[in-house]
Design a protein around this motif. Structure first.
Motif, PDB file in Angstrom:
ATOM      1  N   THR A 172       0.922  -1.442  -0.322  1.00 17.56           N
ATOM      2  CA  THR A 172       0.233   0.023  -0.154  1.00 17.56           C
ATOM      3  C   THR A 172       1.007   1.085   0.293  1.00 17.56           C
ATOM      4  N   ALA A 173       2.165   0.943   0.950  1.00 22.22           N
ATOM      5  CA  ALA A 173       2.859   2.107   0.632  1.00 22.22           C
ATOM      6  C   ALA A 173       3.685   2.554  -0.329  1.00 22.22           C
ATOM      7  N   LEU A 174       4.113   1.838  -0.934  1.00 19.49           N
ATOM      8  CA  LEU A 174       5.017   1.854  -2.420  1.00 19.49           C
ATOM      9  C   LEU A 174       3.524   1.825  -3.114  1.00 19.49           C
ATOM     10  N   GLU A 175       2.981   1.491  -3.463  1.00 28.41           N
ATOM     11  CA  GLU A 175       2.015   2.051  -4.630  1.00 28.41           C
ATOM     12  C   GLU A 175       1.106   3.620  -4.179  1.00 28.41           C
ATOM     13  N   ASP A 176       1.285   4.121  -3.153  1.00 27.80           N
ATOM     14  CA  ASP A 176       0.460   5.251  -2.980  1.00 27.80           C
ATOM     15  C   ASP A 176       2.020   6.373  -3.021  1.00 27.80           C
ATOM     16  N   LEU A 178       4.310   5.746  -5.632  1.00 32.02           N
ATOM     17  CA  LEU A 178       4.881   5.789  -7.023  1.00 32.02           C
ATOM     18  C   LEU A 178       3.165   5.860  -7.996  1.00 32.02           C
ATOM     19  N   ALA A 179       2.670   6.299  -7.491  1.00 32.42           N
ATOM     20  CA  ALA A 179       0.429   6.500  -8.355  1.00 32.42           C
ATOM     21  C   ALA A 179       1.229   7.522  -9.831  1.00 32.42           C
ATOM     22  N   GLY A 180       0.648   6.868 -10.299  1.00 26.83           N
ATOM     23  CA  GLY A 180       0.872   8.313 -11.005  1.00 26.83           C
ATOM     24  C   GLY A 180       1.542   8.737 -11.996  1.00 26.83           C
ATOM     25  N   GLU A 181       1.943   9.083 -13.313  1.00 25.28           N
ATOM     26  CA  GLU A 181       2.916   9.675 -14.004  1.00 25.28           C
ATOM     27  C   GLU A 181       3.935  10.801 -13.517  1.00 25.28           C
ATOM     28  N   ASP A 182       5.385  10.081 -13.301  1.00 22.93           N
ATOM     29  CA  ASP A 182       6.573  10.654 -13.103  1.00 22.93           C
ATOM     30  C   ASP A 182       7.143  12.062 -13.967  1.00 22.93           C
ATOM     31  N   GLU A 183       7.465  12.786 -13.544  1.00 19.43           N
ATOM     32  CA  GLU A 183       8.144  13.568 -14.317  1.00 19.43           C
ATOM     33  C   GLU A 183       8.665  13.265 -15.886  1.00 19.43           C
ATOM     34  N   ASN A 184       9.941  12.221 -16.136  1.00 18.06           N
ATOM     35  CA  ASN A 184      10.039  11.807 -17.021  1.00 18.06           C
ATOM     36  C   ASN A 184       8.969  11.104 -17.559  1.00 18.06           C
ATOM     37  N   GLY A 185       7.393  10.650 -17.697  1.00 22.75           N
ATOM     38  CA  GLY A 185       6.681   9.673 -18.278  1.00 22.75           C
ATOM     39  C   GLY A 185       6.443   8.654 -18.068  1.00 22.75           C
ATOM     40  N   PHE A 186       7.244   8.224 -17.082  1.00 24.65           N
ATOM     41  CA  PHE A 186       7.658   6.827 -16.156  1.00 24.65           C
ATOM     42  C   PHE A 186       6.727   6.261 -15.791  1.00 24.65           C
ATOM     43  N   THR A 187       5.464   5.577 -15.699  1.00 24.13           N
ATOM     44  CA  THR A 187       4.597   4.522 -14.516  1.00 24.13           C
ATOM     45  C   THR A 187       5.096   3.697 -13.866  1.00 24.13           C
ATOM     46  N   TYR A 188       4.337   3.626 -13.274  1.00 27.87           N
ATOM     47  CA  TYR A 188       4.914   2.356 -12.526  1.00 27.87           C
ATOM     48  C   TYR A 188       4.086   1.078 -11.968  1.00 27.87           C
ATOM     49  N   GLU A 189       3.812   0.493 -12.114  1.00 28.78           N
ATOM     50  CA  GLU A 189       2.870  -0.977 -11.498  1.00 28.78           C
ATOM     51  C   GLU A 189       3.531  -2.036 -10.611  1.00 28.78           C
ATOM     52  N   ILE A 190       2.914  -2.057  -9.095  1.00 27.73           N
ATOM     53  CA  ILE A 190       3.116  -3.398  -8.459  1.00 27.73           C
ATOM     54  C   ILE A 190       2.437  -4.438  -8.853  1.00 27.73           C
ATOM     55  N   VAL A 191       2.985  -5.628  -8.787  1.00 32.44           N
ATOM     56  CA  VAL A 191       2.286  -7.032  -9.598  1.00 32.44           C
ATOM     57  C   VAL A 191       2.143  -7.428  -8.871  1.00 32.44           C
ATOM     58  N   ALA A 192       2.946  -7.461  -7.655  1.00 38.88           N
ATOM     59  CA  ALA A 192       3.468  -8.598  -6.745  1.00 38.88           C
ATOM     60  C   ALA A 192       4.436  -7.952  -6.085  1.00 38.88           C
ATOM     61  N   VAL A 193       3.701  -8.302  -4.576  1.00 39.68           N
ATOM     62  CA  VAL A 193       4.141  -7.934  -2.648  1.00 39.68           C
ATOM     63  C   VAL A 193       4.706  -9.351  -2.537  1.00 39.68           C
ATOM     64  N   GLU A 194       5.693 -10.425  -1.889  1.00 36.23           N
ATOM     65  CA  GLU A 194       5.678 -11.516  -1.117  1.00 36.23           C
ATOM     66  C   GLU A 194       6.443 -11.082   0.003  1.00 36.23           C
ATOM     67  N   THR A 195       5.993 -12.157   1.132  1.00 33.76           N
ATOM     68  CA  THR A 195       7.085 -12.340   2.075  1.00 33.76           C
ATOM     69  C   THR A 195       7.849 -13.686   2.314  1.00 33.76           C
ATOM     70  N   PRO A 196       8.335 -14.409   1.220  1.00 34.55           N
ATOM     71  CA  PRO A 196       8.825 -15.521   1.327  1.00 34.55           C
ATOM     72  C   PRO A 196       9.595 -16.033   2.557  1.00 34.55           C
ATOM     73  N   PRO A 197       9.530 -16.969   3.505  1.00 33.99           N
ATOM     74  CA  PRO A 197      10.672 -17.082   4.266  1.00 33.99           C
ATOM     75  C   PRO A 197      12.108 -16.105   4.144  1.00 33.99           C
ATOM     76  N   PRO A 198      12.579 -15.640   5.477  1.00 34.23           N
ATOM     77  CA  PRO A 198      14.208 -15.816   4.991  1.00 34.23           C
ATOM     78  C   PRO A 198      14.654 -16.431   4.766  1.00 34.23           C
ATOM     79  N   PRO A 199      15.532 -15.837   4.522  1.00 36.39           N
ATOM     80  CA  PRO A 199      16.753 -16.753   4.048  1.00 36.39           C
ATOM     81  C   PRO A 199      18.080 -16.752   4.944  1.00 36.39           C
ATOM     82  N   ARG A 200      18.250 -17.768   4.932  1.00 37.49           N
ATOM     83  CA  ARG A 200      19.199 -18.282   6.229  1.00 37.49           C
ATOM     84  C   ARG A 200      20.098 -16.723   6.628  1.00 37.49           C
TER      85      ARG A 200
END
Length: 265
Positions: A172-176, A178-200
Motif C-alpha cells: 500500500t505504501a509503495l503504490e501510494d 509510485l502512483a501516477g506518471e513521474d516527471e519523465n513520463g514513466f509509470t510504475y505498476e506493482i505486480v506482486a509483493v511477497e514475503t517468502p521465508p527469510p533466507p539463512r
C-alpha cells in the motif's frame, strides 16, 4: 535509463524507510570503564584484616572497584556489503544517494502493522555501501545500507518486518508513493509483493515484482529487500534483477557476507 534509476531510488526510499533509529549512548559509568560505587557504603573488613589487639584495628583495607571493558563504538561502515569472493562477477561503484525524507512512509507502514506513533530519533551512525553491478547484466544490482541503533529499536523494527501484515502494508505504501506518471513520463505498476521465508542469516525478506513503462514499452523488475536486525545493527540489502528473481545462490552469498559481519559487535 535515468527514469528506471529514479524508480529504483524511489523504491529504496520506501523499503529503506522502515528502518528508523535512535542515538546509541552507554551510561556514564560504563563510558568510564568502571561500575559506579556508592561512596557511603564501606565493605566489611576481611576477618582478621588489620587487627592489632582487642578493640583496636589497624588501617582498613581499601575497597576494590570492579572494572568492565569500555563499551565498543560500532561503525555502520563495518556492516555493509563490500567486495569479496561473494561479489565475484560484479563491479562496484559509489553508494547511491538516499531519499531526503521517508519518515512519513516509515510511519505509515509501522502504523499499518500496529505500531502507532513511530517516530524514533536519527541513528548514531549510518552509511550506504557501494553499488555492485553484474558485469553480464547491468540491471542485476545489489546495494546495502547499515545503521547503528539501540537494541530496543532493533527489536521493534524486527517486529514490524516480520508482522503477518507487513507485505500488504508495504505494498500500500509503495503504490501510494509510485502512483501516477513521474516527471519523465514513466509509470510504475506493482505486480506482486511477497514475503517468502527469510533466507539463512536474515531477519526478513520482501520481494516486489514491478512493471516500469516508458514510451518504448514495459520492463519487468524484481526487487528483493533483505532485512537484518542483530544486536545494535540494522542492515538492509537491496538486490534487483530484470524479469526474474535474483539468482538464489548468488543472493545467498551476499547475505552470508553481511550475516557474518553482524556476528562481530
Amino acid at each position: 535509463m535515468g527514469g528506471i534509476r529514479r524508480g529504483w531510488n524511489v523504491r529504496r526510499s520506501v523499503c529503506g524507510g522502515i528502518v528508523a533509529s535512535a542515538l546509541v549512548f552507554v551510561v556514564a559509568g560504563c563510558q568510564e570503564g568502571v561500575i559506579p560505587v556508592d561512596p557511603a557504603a564501606s565493605p566489611p573488613a576481611a576477618a582478621g584484616a588489620g587487627t592489632t589487639g582487642p578493640g583496636t584495628t589497624g588501617p582498613a583495607a581499601q575497597p576494590t572497584q570492579a572494572t568492565v571493558a569500555p563499551a565498543r563504538i560500532l561503525h555502520a561502515g563495518d556492516y555493509v556489503l563490500t567486495a569479496g569472493e561473494e561479489t565475484a562477477g560484479f563491479e562496484s561503484s559509489g553508494g547511491a544517494d538516499e531519499d531526503s525524507d521517508s519518515s512519513a512512509i516509515r510511519a505509515q507502514v509501522a502504523a499499518c502493522v500496529g505500531v502507532p506513533d513511530y517516530n524514533p530519533s536519527p541513528p548514531s551512525d549510518e552509511t550506504t555501501g557501494d553499488t555492485f553491478t553484474n558485469t553480464e547484466e547491468s540491471d542485476f544490482q545489489a546495494i546495502s545500507r547499515a545503521k547503528i541503533l539501540p537494541e530496543s529499536q532493533i527489536r521493534q523494527n524486527a517486529e514490524i518486518v516480520t508482522s503477518p501484515g507487513f507485505g500488504d502494508c508495504y505494498r500500500t505504501a509503495l503504490e501510494d508513493q509510485l502512483a501516477g506518471e513521474d516527471e519523465n513520463g514513466f509509470t510504475y505498476e506493482i505486480v506482486a509483493v511477497e514475503t517468502p521465508p527469510p533466507p539463512r542469516g536474515a531477519t526478513a525478506l520482501v520481494r516486489t515484482s514491478m512493471g516500469i513503462t516508458d514510451e518504448y514499452g514495459t520492463y519487468g523488475y524484481v526487487f528483493d529487500t533483505i532485512y537484518f536486525y542483530v544486536g545494535q545493527v540494522a542492515v538492509e540489502l537491496d538486490v534487483t534483477n530484470i524479469q526474474d528473481v535474483p539468482p538464489p545462490v548468488i543472493e545467498q552469498g551476499l547475505i552470508d557476507q553481511i550475516a557474518d559481519k553482524l556476528t562481530d559487535q
